[in-house]
Design a protein around this motif. Structure first.
Motif, PDB file in Angstrom:
ATOM      1  N   GLY A  78       0.936  -1.175  -0.169  1.00  0.00           N
ATOM      2  CA  GLY A  78      -0.220   0.259   0.065  1.00  0.00           C
ATOM      3  C   GLY A  78       0.640   0.900  -0.335  1.00  0.00           C
ATOM      4  O   GLY A  78       0.611   2.517  -0.557  1.00  0.00           O
ATOM      5  N   LEU A  79       2.136   1.108   0.470  1.00  0.00           N
ATOM      6  CA  LEU A  79       3.107   2.376   0.567  1.00  0.00           C
ATOM      7  C   LEU A  79       4.009   2.512  -0.796  1.00  0.00           C
ATOM      8  O   LEU A  79       4.368   3.319  -0.433  1.00  0.00           O
ATOM      9  CB  LEU A  79       4.010   2.337   1.797  1.00  0.00           C
ATOM     10  CG  LEU A  79       3.163   2.177   3.328  1.00  0.00           C
ATOM     11  CD1 LEU A  79       4.332   1.899   4.112  1.00  0.00           C
ATOM     12  CD2 LEU A  79       3.144   3.669   3.688  1.00  0.00           C
ATOM     13  N   THR A  80       3.840   1.446  -1.710  1.00  0.00           N
ATOM     14  CA  THR A  80       4.862   1.487  -2.415  1.00  0.00           C
ATOM     15  C   THR A  80       4.135   0.977  -3.991  1.00  0.00           C
ATOM     16  O   THR A  80       4.733   1.711  -4.738  1.00  0.00           O
ATOM     17  CB  THR A  80       5.797   0.265  -1.997  1.00  0.00           C
ATOM     18  OG1 THR A  80       5.383  -0.360  -2.505  1.00  0.00           O
ATOM     19  CG2 THR A  80       7.091   0.255  -1.265  1.00  0.00           C
ATOM     20  N   ASP A  81       2.987   0.722  -3.813  1.00  0.00           N
ATOM     21  CA  ASP A  81       2.311   0.329  -5.370  1.00  0.00           C
ATOM     22  C   ASP A  81       2.587  -0.888  -6.108  1.00  0.00           C
ATOM     23  O   ASP A  81       2.074  -0.864  -7.226  1.00  0.00           O
ATOM     24  CB  ASP A  81       2.085   1.644  -5.814  1.00  0.00           C
ATOM     25  CG  ASP A  81       1.235   2.815  -5.641  1.00  0.00           C
ATOM     26  OD1 ASP A  81      -0.243   2.386  -4.993  1.00  0.00           O
ATOM     27  OD2 ASP A  81       1.524   3.707  -5.809  1.00  0.00           O
ATOM     28  N   LEU A  82       3.486  -1.610  -5.128  1.00  0.00           N
ATOM     29  CA  LEU A  82       4.422  -3.031  -5.723  1.00  0.00           C
ATOM     30  C   LEU A  82       3.100  -4.041  -5.158  1.00  0.00           C
ATOM     31  O   LEU A  82       2.522  -4.046  -4.133  1.00  0.00           O
ATOM     32  CB  LEU A  82       5.784  -3.484  -4.932  1.00  0.00           C
ATOM     33  CG  LEU A  82       6.937  -2.657  -5.421  1.00  0.00           C
ATOM     34  CD1 LEU A  82       8.182  -3.034  -4.216  1.00  0.00           C
ATOM     35  CD2 LEU A  82       7.302  -2.128  -6.782  1.00  0.00           C
ATOM     36  N   PRO A  83       3.164  -4.997  -6.245  1.00  0.00           N
ATOM     37  CA  PRO A  83       1.769  -5.988  -6.058  1.00  0.00           C
ATOM     38  C   PRO A  83       2.674  -6.663  -4.740  1.00  0.00           C
ATOM     39  O   PRO A  83       3.650  -7.347  -4.572  1.00  0.00           O
ATOM     40  CB  PRO A  83       1.916  -6.550  -7.646  1.00  0.00           C
ATOM     41  CG  PRO A  83       2.576  -5.400  -7.950  1.00  0.00           C
ATOM     42  CD  PRO A  83       3.294  -4.754  -7.430  1.00  0.00           C
ATOM     43  N   ALA A  84       1.729  -7.030  -4.242  1.00  0.00           N
ATOM     44  CA  ALA A  84       1.851  -8.801  -3.364  1.00  0.00           C
ATOM     45  C   ALA A  84       1.856  -9.498  -2.799  1.00  0.00           C
ATOM     46  O   ALA A  84       0.887  -9.556  -4.642  1.00  0.00           O
ATOM     47  CB  ALA A  84       0.792  -8.109  -1.872  1.00  0.00           C
ATOM     48  N   LEU A  85       2.268 -10.620  -3.476  1.00  0.00           N
ATOM     49  CA  LEU A  85       2.062 -11.738  -3.637  1.00  0.00           C
ATOM     50  C   LEU A  85       1.845 -13.061  -2.196  1.00  0.00           C
ATOM     51  O   LEU A  85       2.854 -11.880  -0.820  1.00  0.00           O
ATOM     52  CB  LEU A  85       3.794 -12.030  -4.136  1.00  0.00           C
ATOM     53  CG  LEU A  85       3.698 -14.281  -4.284  1.00  0.00           C
ATOM     54  CD1 LEU A  85       2.869 -13.923  -5.604  1.00  0.00           C
ATOM     55  CD2 LEU A  85       5.465 -13.957  -4.806  1.00  0.00           C
ATOM     56  N   PHE A  86       1.872 -13.766  -1.834  1.00  0.00           N
ATOM     57  CA  PHE A  86       0.844 -13.966  -0.356  1.00  0.00           C
ATOM     58  C   PHE A  86       1.274 -15.695  -0.645  1.00  0.00           C
ATOM     59  O   PHE A  86       0.654 -16.597  -1.344  1.00  0.00           O
ATOM     60  CB  PHE A  86      -0.127 -14.121   0.163  1.00  0.00           C
ATOM     61  CG  PHE A  86      -0.870 -13.632   0.178  1.00  0.00           C
ATOM     62  CD1 PHE A  86      -0.294 -11.996   0.627  1.00  0.00           C
ATOM     63  CD2 PHE A  86      -1.890 -12.358  -0.419  1.00  0.00           C
ATOM     64  CE1 PHE A  86      -0.921 -10.646   0.608  1.00  0.00           C
ATOM     65  CE2 PHE A  86      -2.127 -10.735  -0.941  1.00  0.00           C
ATOM     66  CZ  PHE A  86      -2.058 -10.565  -0.315  1.00  0.00           C
ATOM     67  N   VAL A  87       2.882 -15.885  -0.058  1.00  0.00           N
ATOM     68  CA  VAL A  87       3.184 -17.618  -0.112  1.00  0.00           C
ATOM     69  C   VAL A  87       2.584 -18.099   1.040  1.00  0.00           C
ATOM     70  O   VAL A  87       3.064 -18.410   2.532  1.00  0.00           O
ATOM     71  CB  VAL A  87       4.653 -16.714  -0.474  1.00  0.00           C
ATOM     72  CG1 VAL A  87       5.681 -17.957  -0.467  1.00  0.00           C
ATOM     73  CG2 VAL A  87       5.664 -15.906  -0.970  1.00  0.00           C
ATOM     74  N   ARG A  88       2.091 -19.522   0.605  1.00  0.00           N
ATOM     75  CA  ARG A  88       1.531 -20.448   1.433  1.00  0.00           C
ATOM     76  C   ARG A  88       3.076 -21.070   2.145  1.00  0.00           C
ATOM     77  O   ARG A  88       3.986 -21.170   1.311  1.00  0.00           O
ATOM     78  CB  ARG A  88       0.725 -21.401   0.864  1.00  0.00           C
ATOM     79  CG  ARG A  88      -0.635 -20.864   0.361  1.00  0.00           C
ATOM     80  CD  ARG A  88      -1.379 -21.677  -0.245  1.00  0.00           C
ATOM     81  NE  ARG A  88      -2.605 -21.650  -0.975  1.00  0.00           N
ATOM     82  CZ  ARG A  88      -3.659 -21.001   0.214  1.00  0.00           C
ATOM     83  NH1 ARG A  88      -3.529 -21.057   1.222  1.00  0.00           N
ATOM     84  NH2 ARG A  88      -4.829 -19.761  -0.383  1.00  0.00           N
ATOM     85  N   LYS A  89       2.504 -21.708   3.199  1.00  0.00           N
ATOM     86  CA  LYS A  89       4.402 -22.586   3.809  1.00  0.00           C
ATOM     87  C   LYS A  89       3.763 -24.046   2.763  1.00  0.00           C
ATOM     88  O   LYS A  89       4.449 -25.308   2.981  1.00  0.00           O
ATOM     89  CB  LYS A  89       3.070 -23.096   4.684  1.00  0.00           C
ATOM     90  CG  LYS A  89       3.588 -21.812   5.891  1.00  0.00           C
ATOM     91  CD  LYS A  89       3.335 -22.461   7.287  1.00  0.00           C
ATOM     92  CE  LYS A  89       3.606 -21.166   8.460  1.00  0.00           C
ATOM     93  NZ  LYS A  89       2.927 -20.684   9.339  1.00  0.00           N
ATOM     94  N   LYS A  90       2.774 -24.603   1.782  1.00  0.00           N
ATOM     95  CA  LYS A  90       2.684 -24.609   1.186  1.00  0.00           C
ATOM     96  C   LYS A  90       1.403 -24.955   0.531  1.00  0.00           C
ATOM     97  O   LYS A  90       0.819 -24.451   0.421  1.00  0.00           O
ATOM     98  CB  LYS A  90       2.325 -26.596   1.728  1.00  0.00           C
ATOM     99  CG  LYS A  90       1.435 -27.336   2.756  1.00  0.00           C
ATOM    100  CD  LYS A  90       1.510 -28.398   2.930  1.00  0.00           C
ATOM    101  CE  LYS A  90      -0.105 -29.137   2.737  1.00  0.00           C
ATOM    102  NZ  LYS A  90      -0.144 -30.554   3.036  1.00  0.00           N
ATOM    103  N   ALA A  91       2.046 -25.497  -0.688  1.00  0.00           N
ATOM    104  CA  ALA A  91       1.131 -25.137  -1.844  1.00  0.00           C
ATOM    105  C   ALA A  91      -0.574 -26.062  -1.711  1.00  0.00           C
ATOM    106  O   ALA A  91      -0.492 -26.951  -1.494  1.00  0.00           O
ATOM    107  CB  ALA A  91       0.671 -25.562  -3.326  1.00  0.00           C
ATOM    108  N   LYS A  92      -1.775 -24.933  -2.032  1.00  0.00           N
ATOM    109  CA  LYS A  92      -3.266 -25.808  -1.472  1.00  0.00           C
ATOM    110  C   LYS A  92      -3.135 -26.891  -2.472  1.00  0.00           C
ATOM    111  O   LYS A  92      -2.496 -26.819  -3.664  1.00  0.00           O
ATOM    112  CB  LYS A  92      -4.309 -24.612  -1.363  1.00  0.00           C
ATOM    113  CG  LYS A  92      -4.167 -24.486  -2.327  1.00  0.00           C
ATOM    114  CD  LYS A  92      -5.085 -22.989  -1.940  1.00  0.00           C
ATOM    115  CE  LYS A  92      -6.046 -21.774  -3.719  1.00  0.00           C
ATOM    116  NZ  LYS A  92      -6.823 -20.717  -3.850  1.00  0.00           N
ATOM    117  N   GLU A  93      -3.924 -27.857  -1.952  1.00  0.00           N
ATOM    118  CA  GLU A  93      -4.687 -28.811  -2.328  1.00  0.00           C
ATOM    119  C   GLU A  93      -5.716 -28.670  -3.222  1.00  0.00           C
ATOM    120  O   GLU A  93      -6.194 -29.807  -3.567  1.00  0.00           O
ATOM    121  CB  GLU A  93      -4.563 -30.110  -1.443  1.00  0.00           C
ATOM    122  CG  GLU A  93      -2.773 -30.357  -0.468  1.00  0.00           C
ATOM    123  CD  GLU A  93      -2.595 -31.011   0.220  1.00  0.00           C
ATOM    124  OE1 GLU A  93      -3.985 -31.862   0.710  1.00  0.00           O
ATOM    125  OE2 GLU A  93      -2.501 -31.312   0.639  1.00  0.00           O
TER     126      GLU A  93
END
Length: 176
Positions: A78-93
Protein backbone atom coordinates in the motif's frame (compact mmCIF):
# COMPACT_ATOMS: atom_id res chain seq x y z
CA UNK A 1 10.31 7.84 14.10
CA UNK A 2 13.75 6.65 15.08
CA UNK A 3 14.66 2.98 15.12
CA UNK A 4 15.20 3.31 18.87
CA UNK A 5 11.66 4.55 19.53
CA UNK A 6 10.22 1.87 17.25
CA UNK A 7 12.38 -0.74 19.00
CA UNK A 8 11.15 0.43 22.39
CA UNK A 9 7.51 0.35 21.31
CA UNK A 10 7.81 -3.08 19.65
CA UNK A 11 9.69 -4.47 22.65
CA UNK A 12 7.15 -3.14 25.14
CA UNK A 13 4.25 -4.47 23.09
CA UNK A 14 5.57 -7.82 21.86
CA UNK A 15 8.22 -9.33 24.18
CA UNK A 16 6.81 -12.17 26.24
CA UNK A 17 8.72 -14.23 28.81
CA UNK A 18 8.19 -17.88 29.70
CA UNK A 19 8.99 -21.10 27.87
CA UNK A 20 8.30 -21.12 24.15
CA UNK A 21 9.00 -23.69 21.44
CA UNK A 22 9.96 -21.99 18.20
CA UNK A 23 9.19 -23.24 14.67
CA UNK A 24 12.76 -24.57 14.50
CA UNK A 25 12.15 -26.71 17.57
CA UNK A 26 14.42 -24.53 19.68
CA UNK A 27 13.12 -23.64 23.12
CA UNK A 28 13.36 -19.97 24.10
CA UNK A 29 12.75 -18.15 27.37
CA UNK A 30 11.36 -15.16 25.52
CA UNK A 31 9.19 -14.71 22.49
CA UNK A 32 8.32 -11.78 20.27
CA UNK A 33 4.59 -12.07 19.58
CA UNK A 34 4.57 -10.33 16.21
CA UNK A 35 0.79 -10.46 16.00
CA UNK A 36 0.68 -7.88 18.78
CA UNK A 37 2.31 -5.30 16.51
CA UNK A 38 0.76 -6.60 13.28
CA UNK A 39 -2.72 -6.13 14.71
CA UNK A 40 -1.93 -2.58 15.86
CA UNK A 41 -2.41 -0.27 12.85
CA UNK A 42 0.01 2.37 14.13
CA UNK A 43 2.85 -0.04 14.87
CA UNK A 44 2.25 -2.00 11.66
CA UNK A 45 2.46 1.21 9.63
CA UNK A 46 5.70 2.24 11.36
CA UNK A 47 7.29 -1.14 10.63
CA UNK A 48 6.06 -1.01 7.02
CA UNK A 49 7.49 2.50 6.57
CA UNK A 50 10.89 1.29 7.80
CA UNK A 51 10.72 -1.66 5.40
CA UNK A 52 10.16 0.59 2.38
CA UNK A 53 13.70 1.94 2.74
CA UNK A 54 15.13 -1.60 2.92
CA UNK A 55 13.59 -2.83 -0.34
CA UNK A 56 15.96 -3.41 -3.26
CA UNK A 57 15.25 -0.96 -6.08
CA UNK A 58 14.66 -3.74 -8.58
CA UNK A 59 11.85 -5.37 -6.54
CA UNK A 60 8.89 -6.33 -8.73
CA UNK A 61 6.79 -8.28 -6.21
CA UNK A 62 6.56 -8.38 -2.42
CA UNK A 63 6.27 -11.95 -1.16
CA UNK A 64 4.53 -12.03 2.22
CA UNK A 65 5.08 -15.35 4.00
CA UNK A 66 2.10 -17.07 5.60
CA UNK A 67 0.86 -15.93 8.09
CA UNK A 68 2.82 -13.14 9.73
CA UNK A 69 4.40 -11.77 6.58
CA UNK A 70 1.05 -11.28 4.83
CA UNK A 71 -0.22 -8.22 6.75
CA UNK A 72 3.21 -6.60 6.60
CA UNK A 73 3.55 -7.22 2.84
CA UNK A 74 0.05 -5.79 2.36
CA UNK A 75 0.98 -2.66 4.31
CA UNK A 76 4.26 -2.23 2.39
CA UNK A 77 2.41 -2.80 -0.90
CA UNK A 78 0.00 0.00 0.00
CA UNK A 79 2.92 2.36 0.63
CA UNK A 80 4.91 1.45 -2.49
CA UNK A 81 2.29 0.38 -5.05
CA UNK A 82 4.32 -2.81 -5.57
CA UNK A 83 2.06 -5.85 -6.02
CA UNK A 84 1.90 -8.29 -3.12
CA UNK A 85 2.16 -12.03 -3.34
CA UNK A 86 0.99 -14.29 -0.52
CA UNK A 87 3.27 -17.30 -0.07
CA UNK A 88 1.76 -20.35 1.62
CA UNK A 89 3.70 -22.81 3.75
CA UNK A 90 2.64 -25.47 1.27
CA UNK A 91 0.65 -25.37 -1.95
CA UNK A 92 -3.07 -25.68 -1.35
CA UNK A 93 -4.55 -28.96 -2.46
CA UNK A 94 -7.71 -27.60 -4.08
CA UNK A 95 -8.76 -24.88 -6.51
CA UNK A 96 -5.69 -23.40 -8.17
CA UNK A 97 -3.30 -25.55 -6.07
CA UNK A 98 -0.91 -22.58 -5.82
CA UNK A 99 1.93 -22.07 -3.40
CA UNK A 100 1.96 -18.32 -4.06
CA UNK A 101 -1.28 -16.40 -4.44
CA UNK A 102 -1.16 -13.34 -6.66
CA UNK A 103 0.71 -12.49 -9.87
CA UNK A 104 2.81 -15.04 -11.78
CA UNK A 105 6.30 -15.28 -10.26
CA UNK A 106 8.30 -16.65 -13.20
CA UNK A 107 11.17 -14.31 -14.05
CA UNK A 108 10.12 -11.76 -11.39
CA UNK A 109 12.41 -10.26 -8.75
CA UNK A 110 10.67 -10.97 -5.47
CA UNK A 111 11.61 -9.47 -2.13
CA UNK A 112 10.31 -11.67 0.65
CA UNK A 113 8.61 -10.03 3.62
CA UNK A 114 8.70 -11.85 6.96
CA UNK A 115 7.83 -10.97 10.51
CA UNK A 116 10.46 -12.72 12.68
CA UNK A 117 13.52 -14.70 11.58
CA UNK A 118 15.45 -16.93 13.98
CA UNK A 119 16.83 -19.82 11.92
CA UNK A 120 15.07 -18.85 8.70
CA UNK A 121 13.34 -22.19 8.12
CA UNK A 122 10.10 -20.82 6.65
CA UNK A 123 11.99 -18.27 4.53
CA UNK A 124 14.36 -20.97 3.24
CA UNK A 125 11.42 -23.20 2.25
CA UNK A 126 9.63 -20.32 0.49
CA UNK A 127 12.82 -19.23 -1.29
CA UNK A 128 13.48 -22.70 -2.65
CA UNK A 129 9.86 -23.16 -3.78
CA UNK A 130 9.70 -19.74 -5.47
CA UNK A 131 13.02 -20.31 -7.22
CA UNK A 132 11.72 -23.66 -8.48
CA UNK A 133 8.79 -21.71 -9.96
CA UNK A 134 11.24 -19.43 -11.81
CA UNK A 135 11.32 -16.47 -9.42
CA UNK A 136 14.46 -14.47 -8.61
CA UNK A 137 14.72 -14.28 -4.82
CA UNK A 138 17.79 -12.62 -3.30
CA UNK A 139 16.57 -10.54 -0.32
CA UNK A 140 14.25 -10.98 2.64
CA UNK A 141 13.16 -7.95 4.65
CA UNK A 142 11.98 -8.83 8.14
CA UNK A 143 10.55 -6.91 11.06
CA UNK A 144 12.71 -8.67 13.66
CA UNK A 145 15.90 -10.67 13.15
CA UNK A 146 16.38 -12.89 16.21
CA UNK A 147 19.37 -14.77 14.77
CA UNK A 148 22.72 -14.47 16.56
CA UNK A 149 24.35 -11.10 15.87
CA UNK A 150 26.74 -11.13 12.94
CA UNK A 151 25.34 -14.31 11.39
CA UNK A 152 23.10 -14.79 8.39
CA UNK A 153 20.91 -17.86 8.92
CA UNK A 154 20.01 -17.82 5.20
CA UNK A 155 23.53 -17.61 3.75
CA UNK A 156 23.22 -21.25 2.66
CA UNK A 157 20.53 -20.25 0.13
CA UNK A 158 22.27 -17.02 -0.88
CA UNK A 159 19.65 -14.78 0.68
CA UNK A 160 20.46 -11.38 2.16
CA UNK A 161 18.56 -10.57 5.37
CA UNK A 162 17.58 -6.91 5.85
CA UNK A 163 15.95 -6.41 9.25
CA UNK A 164 14.03 -3.42 10.55
CA UNK A 165 15.09 -4.43 14.06
CA UNK A 166 17.51 -6.96 15.52
CA UNK A 167 17.27 -8.80 18.80
CA UNK A 168 20.32 -6.80 19.95
CA UNK A 169 18.44 -3.53 19.32
CA UNK A 170 15.40 -4.82 21.20
CA UNK A 171 17.58 -6.04 24.06
CA UNK A 172 19.31 -2.64 24.24
CA UNK A 173 16.06 -0.73 24.69
CA UNK A 174 14.80 -3.20 27.30
CA UNK A 175 18.06 -3.12 29.27
CA UNK A 176 18.78 -6.83 28.73
Amino acid sequence: MTDESLAADIDARCRLTGTFTLRSGQVASEYFDKYLFESDPGLLRRVALQMVDLLPEETELLGGLELGGVPIATAVSGLTDLPALFVRKKAKEYGTCKLAEGPDVAGKKITLIEDVITTGGAVRDATNALREAGAIVEVVVCAIDRSPEGTNPLADVGLEVRPVLTKAQLDAVSGR
